[in-house]
Write an enzyme that holds these catalytic residues in place. Structure first.
Site, PDB file in Angstrom:
ATOM      1  N   HIS A 128       0.825  -1.196   0.000  1.00  0.00           N
ATOM      2  CA  HIS A 128       0.000   0.000   0.000  1.00  0.00           C
ATOM      3  C   HIS A 128       0.865   1.254   0.000  1.00  0.00           C
ATOM      4  CE1 HIS A 128      -2.813   2.898   2.196  1.00  0.00           C
ATOM      5  NE2 HIS A 128      -3.302   2.729   0.985  1.00  0.00           N
ATOM      6  N   HIS A 152     -13.880   9.857  -5.781  1.00  0.00           N
ATOM      7  CA  HIS A 152     -13.810   8.579  -6.482  1.00  0.00           C
ATOM      8  C   HIS A 152     -15.178   7.939  -6.683  1.00  0.00           C
ATOM      9  CE1 HIS A 152      -9.411   8.442  -5.101  1.00  0.00           C
ATOM     10  NE2 HIS A 152      -9.432   8.623  -6.394  1.00  0.00           N
ATOM     11  N   ARG A 227      -9.167  25.940  -2.432  1.00  0.00           N
ATOM     12  CA  ARG A 227      -8.352  24.726  -2.402  1.00  0.00           C
ATOM     13  C   ARG A 227      -8.500  24.070  -1.031  1.00  0.00           C
ATOM     14  NH1 ARG A 227      -6.898  20.154  -2.825  1.00  0.00           N
ATOM     15  NH2 ARG A 227      -4.826  19.449  -3.468  1.00  0.00           N
ATOM     16  N   CYS A 274      -1.883  28.237  -5.835  1.00  0.00           N
ATOM     17  CA  CYS A 274      -1.758  26.804  -5.613  1.00  0.00           C
ATOM     18  C   CYS A 274      -0.542  26.277  -6.365  1.00  0.00           C
ATOM     19  CB  CYS A 274      -3.019  26.100  -6.102  1.00  0.00           C
ATOM     20  SG  CYS A 274      -2.981  24.306  -5.939  1.00  0.00           S
ATOM     21  N   TYR A 412       3.632  18.259  -2.895  1.00  0.00           N
ATOM     22  CA  TYR A 412       4.094  19.624  -3.131  1.00  0.00           C
ATOM     23  C   TYR A 412       5.619  19.687  -3.168  1.00  0.00           C
ATOM     24  CZ  TYR A 412      -0.775  20.646  -2.147  1.00  0.00           C
ATOM     25  OH  TYR A 412      -2.149  20.658  -2.176  1.00  0.00           O
TER      26      TYR A 412
END
Length: 572
Positions: A128, A152, A227, A274, A412
């Protein structure tokens, strides 16, 4: 993108025919692809990189923190029992909830349930990407976790999940489970302006139309880009408390009223951007992982609040602390169902510098912070990537180490174009702090048509550079970069007088720019290009491929739009 990834999974042909595995989106998943255990290396050798590509393909949307988020669907009891009946007739064994709960470790096996079905994910845990956080759902129902990651919500994911069933839940336990309806963690999110272009609904991420973005030097709060990584928390201002830790004076706890009255109010105008702004242009080169932001994941506002420096001094910061401390960590009040909060950090020298202008902001554009922007208090770190400007601030920690949160350690960050999900080492790159020089064209839009009779074309856009570096020039080309003209810059609203340059290193706000130029006499199409220059003479790269990276961050190549010229019809 998720659809393509899931199709890849069905083609891998490496799934055990007796036990199938699935990775539920049970928590904020660090994008940690593999550990060094021999068993995992053996699996990699046996099955090759395609499985890892499939895994990485699902780490998309909300800062690459979702791993195998499966469809959130509140099934009616009758439908679920019908599903269970079908499973019984297909020969799958029936398990009680007690039996499922007994499988909560690698030693005993890791089982989970969803909509009356039982899944054994033991063999998948070691692979995972989010490590052992997958164990948070062990022995229980997945629906609360999937509700958090509703991005999802796609039917085909359930089809893939059906291949991994090892049994069904008993009718009695299914009935008990369904008496406790999973609430939507996003049900209390605030209303948003309908003009926003939505990139994901849950969590909410959206940007304004580009043509509205540069209508105003100060972006109205309602259309300021949104965001969010998690549901918007509801915070009672009366009971709100901010905790400052890690300093010799012990823990300093401040109410909202104390933050407003004990410390001087400071106001700055600053642009937030962002890290994924303009990611869509990287997707045109090669698919990346993340929200498909256009050019408007950037906005400019006036912020007011207490200086972080003042608060740290009140909490006991002094020269001795600077000898060992290097970072200031922030934790938000937004959290997932496991209690994991959004977190990030900035260098200590930025936090305590008198000219760093870091705020604990409680106002935006002269009003209380809107819920989507961190009410009642957020960190405002001017010149720094939006991800470090933590909203709904609950805790500040002065530390020798940077934040260990996923968004600091495994998201990021920028990498070489040659780095992919098989070779990425997240520890090899620093967390993004200051952003590079940036500009984009907001009007005309790509594909727009202008009339030849107008004789001129007006081009507008924005430009900004991180780290307090001032934009000093924007060049605009109408012929794809062969020839250039200099645009007019403005750093105030149109009706105001020109504003003097800010002190060196403190140019926190963008500049809007405009150019009106004659149409080339014989051109049928214009390829309009812009590029900005800051006072350190940093310039934008001309194309995207050399700066492409697997997360699609730091996208700042020359911005290009194509415009058609319509010839006037002859008068009769």
């Amino acid at each position: 993108m998720l659809l393509r990834c899931c199709h890849n999974l069905t083609r891998l042909g490496c799934l055990n025919t007796q036990r199938h595995q699935v990775a539920p989106a049970v928590a904020l998943c660090a994008v940690r692809l593999w550990s060094s255990s021999e068993g995992q290396r053996s699996y990699q050798r046996a099955h090759g990189p395609s499985w890892r590509h499939a895994l990485a393909g699902l780490l998309a949307g909300t800062g690459a923190v979702l791993a195998y988020g499966l469809h959130h669907h509140k099934a009616e009891q009758a439908d679920a029992i019908k599903v269970q009946t079908i499973e019984k007739t297909s020969g799958l064994p029936v398990f009680t909830q007690e039996e499922v709960t007994s499988h909560r470790s690698l030693e005993d096996g890791v089982w989970v349930t969803y909509r009356g079905a039982v899944y054994d994910i033991t063999d998948f845990v070691a692979m995972h990407p989010g490590g052992d956080k997958i164990l948070l759902a062990a022995g229980g129902d997945l629906e609360p976790f999937w509700a958090l990651y509703a991005v999802h919500n796609q039917e085909h994911v359930l089809e893939i999940l059906s291949e991994y069933k090892v049994g069904v839940l008993s009718a009695e336990d299914l009935k008990k489970q369904q008496t406790v309806k999973s609430s939507d963690p996003y049900s209390s999110d605030p209303k948003r302006h309908p003009v926003l272009r939505i990139n994901s609904q849950k969590p909410f991420n959206a940007e304004p139309p580009p043509e509205l973005l540069t209508d105003s030097y100060i972006t109205p709060s309602a259309i300021f880009f949104k965001r969010n990584h998690l549901p918007v928390p509801q915070v009672d201002p009366a009971s709100y408390r901010l905790h400052v830790e890690g300093l010799p004076g012990g823990v300093l706890t401040l109410s909202l009223e104390e933050l407003k009255t004990r410390f001087p109010k400071h106001t700055i105008t600053a642009t937030l951007q962002c890290a994924g702004n303009r990611r869509s242009e990287m997707n045109q080169v090669k698919q990346v992982k993340g929200l498909n932001w256009g050019i408007a994941a950037i906005s400019n506002a006036t912020w007011s609040g207490a200086r972080l420096r003042d608060v740290l001094l009140a909490a006991g910061y002094g020269p001795d602390v600077a000898k060992w401390a290097c970072h200031v960590q922030f934790e938000g009040l937004d959290k997932d169902v496991t209690g994991t909060t959004y977190g990030s950090s900035i260098p200590l020298n930025k936090a305590v510098n008198e000219e760093g202008d870091v705020l604990l902001a409680y106002e935006m554009n002269g009003e209380d912070l809107p819920a989507d922007h961190g009410y009642p208090v957020r960190v405002l770190v001017p010149g720094t990537v939006g991800a470090r400007n933590v909203k709904w601030l609950g805790k500040i920690i002065v530390s020798a180490e940077e934040s260990n949160s996923h968004w600091q350690q495994n998201d990021y960050k920028g990498f070489s174009p040659g780095t992919d999900w098989d070779t990425v080492d997240f520890k090899s790159a620093p967390a993004i702090q200051e952003l590079p020089i940036q500009s984009a064209i907001t009007t005309p839009a790509d594909g727009a048509v202008v009339n030849r009779s107008g004789e001129e074309v007006t081009v507008k856009g924005y430009a900004w550079s991180g780290g307090g570096r001032e934009v000093v020039r924007v060049d605009v080309s109408l012929d794809g970069g062969k020839t250039w003209q200099v645009a007019q810059l403005r750093s105030t609203e149109k009706e105001q007088a020109p504003k003097p340059s800010p002190p060196p290193g403190r140019a926190w706000a963008w500049k809007l720019w405009e150019l009106t130029a004659p149409l080339p006499p014989e051109a049928q199409e214009l390829e309009i290009v812009c590029k900005a220059v800051d006072n350190s003479y940093n310039m934008q790269p001309d194309t995207v491929p050399p700066i492409w990276n697997l997360r699609g961050v730091l996208s700042n190549a020359w911005h290009r739009v194509k415009v058609n010229i319509r010839e006037d019809e002859s008068e009769e």
